[in-house]
Design an enzyme around this catalytic site. Structure first.
Site, mmCIF file in Angstrom:
data_model
loop_
_atom_site.group_PDB
_atom_site.id
_atom_site.type_symbol
_atom_site.label_atom_id
_atom_site.label_comp_id
_atom_site.label_asym_id
_atom_site.label_seq_id
_atom_site.Cartn_x
_atom_site.Cartn_y
_atom_site.Cartn_z
ATOM 1 C CD GLU A 80 -3.157 -0.601 0.233
ATOM 2 O OE1 GLU A 80 -3.085 0.503 -0.346
ATOM 3 O OE2 GLU A 80 -4.082 -1.403 0.032
ATOM 4 C CB SER A 337 -29.744 -26.380 54.593
ATOM 5 O OG SER A 337 -31.043 -26.795 54.932
#
Length: 691
Positions: A80, A337
């Site tokens: 690029e 419990s």
């Protein structure tokens, strides 16, 4: 300097001034970069879950140039913008080349946009045209003046379009290859270099031929530049292309959503979770939930005991339809419990009980409250060890009656847990021992981790940057050791569906719980290194008859421990020096051999009930000081039978053998629990806040 020279200098200064003014008045718009996806990671930085951008359904994952495969970066720059690291944002040589090609061919052969100019366009998209190119060039100069080359490259790598709603190399690598972009093959890198030029027409899962042609063109160019070998180019030409997009990571979905809810765009939230363990737990949960015929879900939490870090967090099994959005690890549910160990732990601290103390499991009535055992039977006189291992309700209620429900709940809250009483109840009562209140799985697991840590509870850590919590004293190390010793020998689940868990060699201390109407099944367990909490139920709270903690949640608990890097589980830890070792009840001092319920034991004629006069129950007491240092706090009692024994937070206070004036040296502000016990084993307790 001549007149022309002065004019040139003034012109240059004017241009520089205009450029500086332009830069200050019209800085680059970085809002698209700020609107990157929020990402939640595990402790190693591996993505657990990513979120779309706030402004749209884009996957735009922030990435730093240094974390991307170096070969890919070299290929991108070579293809690029070869002079990216040397030009000031605009490449004059590329412009001259493009103009020359246009003049010779009469059409555009190659563009002159640099990576910096492309980054400017990605930050502020505009319709294509000459004016847009000029604007991009000006912005490119601005970006180069403000940011380093690596920072500009990082912007491009975050924003580059990669097809569909994918932006940036990280999102593309995860979607197309199922991995982070830190290690890419030549073929993968070539495809990612080619995609931004025409992302819509080159999506590999939609237009595979166009994607391959573009990737090959990139590879051929880079071979001419000496960056790729013939073998690598052939791999680009013939290798497989992604045929579908992978889903973005979605582990620890509920916790990630909770943590990311108010995080800014682009935030990287690093948790304490272990990504490998988290996925292992989610697989286990899906397998287990698939066997539930009634749409039940499950939640689980794994805490590292040493540092308090949450290592795995599952807010739901993902198979509950509309309930998927509910974080069941943070939902308030009845624990059944599961709070009983803390009742006994506090009683051990008060020298009210010992594991070998005999306690009556028989009928009880408190006004209009008549608790019952799970099996509706009575078991006569049993040891505290047996009562806790078998989870008998009536002994726990009798002990809590003597402790005081308000004091019990205040101690747990002071340790960091949140509880919610039923709407019509203002003060806690005896039913809290059996689940008559609400608690979150994450809080309950942290309380159990406090037992594993010798009685000191701390807030669970979910973010890697959170400092370790100091912790609050929940019970003494002796009481924590008693509980571990008792519950490590509790019988394991014994149904046919739990044979695999029975085969585990790990020694685990654990306790189960079942809420009223079989709505919630719990199992809480710990070893030397980890504490695990498991909840199973329906998200809407409807009953599941026959499903309780022992047959539903406990088998899953053991399977979780079998998947932890935990060695053989609990080692045989020597008891603390202060522990009272007794093989049988007869080995205990007479006052600890049999538990006397509230008001039991009788008094001598004319003897007044034992009560603490100072400090006052529920009061706020100023810390005493002398010469700028903490001074001793007086402890006063009335009634009872000498000698008196005093305890603060479960630890004995040196006392006068005749029961005269006693004082205690505080270590700082906070809640304290003060207990006095007389010679007849009567006791009184107060909870006080020191400030």
């Amino acid at each position: 300097m001549g007149r022309k020279g002065r004019i040139a200098v003034l012109a240059a200064l004017a241009v520089a001034g205009i450029a500086l003014l332009f830069d200050r008045l019209l800085p680059p718009d970085l809002s698209r970069l700020a609107d990157a996806s929020r990402v939640v990671t595990d402790a190693r930085g591996e993505i657990l879950r990513a979120f779309g951008t706030r402004s749209g359904q884009y996957w735009r994952l922030s990435v730093q140039a240094g974390s991307v495969d170096s070969r890919y970066r070299d290929m991108l720059v070579a293809f690029e913008d070869k002079r990216f690291f040397s030009h000031p944002g605009v490449d004059p040589l590329a412009i001259l080349r493009a103009l020359g090609q246009w003049a010779r061919q009469g059409r555009v052969i190659s563009g002159a946009s640099t990576l910096t100019m492309q980054t400017a366009r990605l930050l502020e998209p505009r319709p294509r045209g000459l004016s847009a190119k000029l604007a991009e060039a000006l912005r490119a100069f601005q970006l180069e003046a403000r940011f380093s080359k690596d920072e500009i490259l990082s912007m491009y790598l975050t924003l580059a379009p990669m097809g569909g709603n994918l932006e940036g190399v990280r999102a593309a690598s995860l979607a197309y290859f199922g991995k982070e972009p830190g290690s890419l093959t030549a073929a993968e890198a070539a495809l990612l270099v080619a995609l931004p030029q025409s992302p819509t027409r080159r999506q590999p899962q939609i237009h595979p031929e166009a994607a391959r042609v573009a990737a090959v063109q990139v590879a051929e160019r880079l071979r001419r530049d000496g960056l790729l070998s013939d073998f690598e180019v052939e791999a680009v030409r013939t290798g497989p292309l992604p045929s579908r997009r992978s889903a973005m990571p979605m582990a620890a979905a509920h916790l990630a959503e909770h943590l990311a809810r108010n995080a800014p765009g682009g935030a990287a939230i690093r948790t304490t979770l272990d990504g490998t363990l988290q996925r292992r737990m989610e697989t286990l949960a899906r397998q287990q939930a698939a066997a539930f015929p009634d749409g039940a879900s499950l939640a689980l939490v794994v805490i590292d005991n040493a540092g308090g870090q949450v290592k795995a967090y599952l807010g739901g099994s993902g198979l509950a339809g509309r309930a998927e959005g509910i974080d069941l690890a943070r939902a308030v549910r009845s624990p059944g419990s599961a709070l009983k160990p803390f009742v006994y732990g506090m009683a051990f601290d008060d020298l009210m009980l010992h594991p070998e103390t005999r306690i009556e499991d028989g009928p009880l009535r408190f006004s209009d409250y008549a608790p019952r055992n799970f099996d509706d039977g009575f078991h006569g006189q049993v040891t505290v060890r047996e009562a806790l291992q078998q989870s008998y309700n009536l002994p726990a209620i009798a002990v809590l009656d003597r402790l005081g429900p308000s004091r019990f709940l205040a101690t747990l809250r002071d340790a960091g847990a949140e509880f919610r009483l039923p709407r019509a109840i203002e003060a806690p009562g005896l039913p809290v021992a059996l689940g008559g209140l609400g608690v979150r799985l994450i809080d309950l697991t942290a309380l159990y981790a406090g037992i594993a840590n010798g009685g000191r509870a701390r807030a669970p850590r979910r973010l890697a940057d959170d400092p370790p919590a100091e912790g609050r004293r929940l019970m003494s190390p002796v009481s924590a050791w008693y509980l571990t010793d008792i519950l490590a020998d509790a019988a394991r689940p014994d149904s046919l569906a739990q044979l695999a868990a029975q085969g585990s060699r790990r020694r685990i201390a654990y306790k189960t719980g079942t809420s009223y109407g079989f709505r919630d099944a719990w199992a809480m367990g710990w070893t030397a290194s980890h504490t695990v909490g498991v909840w199973v139920g329906r998200a809407d709270g409807t009953p599941r008859p026959g499903h309780h903690g022992r047959n539903t949640a406990a088998p899953l608990l053991f399977q979780v421990f079998d998947r932890l890097p935990d060695g053989e589980g609990l080692d045989v830890v020597p008891p603390p020096a202060e522990a009272l070792l007794a093989a049988t009840t007869q080995d205990l001092p007479p006052t600890l051999r049999v538990f006397r319920p509230q008001g039991g034991g009788g008094r001598m004629p004319g003897e007044q009930p034992l009560r603490i006069v100072f400090p006052p129950d529920g009061g706020v007491v100023e810390l005493p000081e002398a010469d700028g240092r903490l001074d001793r706090l007086p402890l006063r009692a009335a009634g009872g039978r000498n000698p008196l024994r005093w305890l603060v937070n479960g630890l004995p206070v040196p006392t006068d053998p005749h029961g005269d004036a006693v004082s205690w040296l505080p270590d700082g502000p906070g809640f304290v629990r003060v207990t006095v016990v007389d010679a007849a084993d009567h006791s009184d307790h107060v909870a006080v806040r020191l400030q």
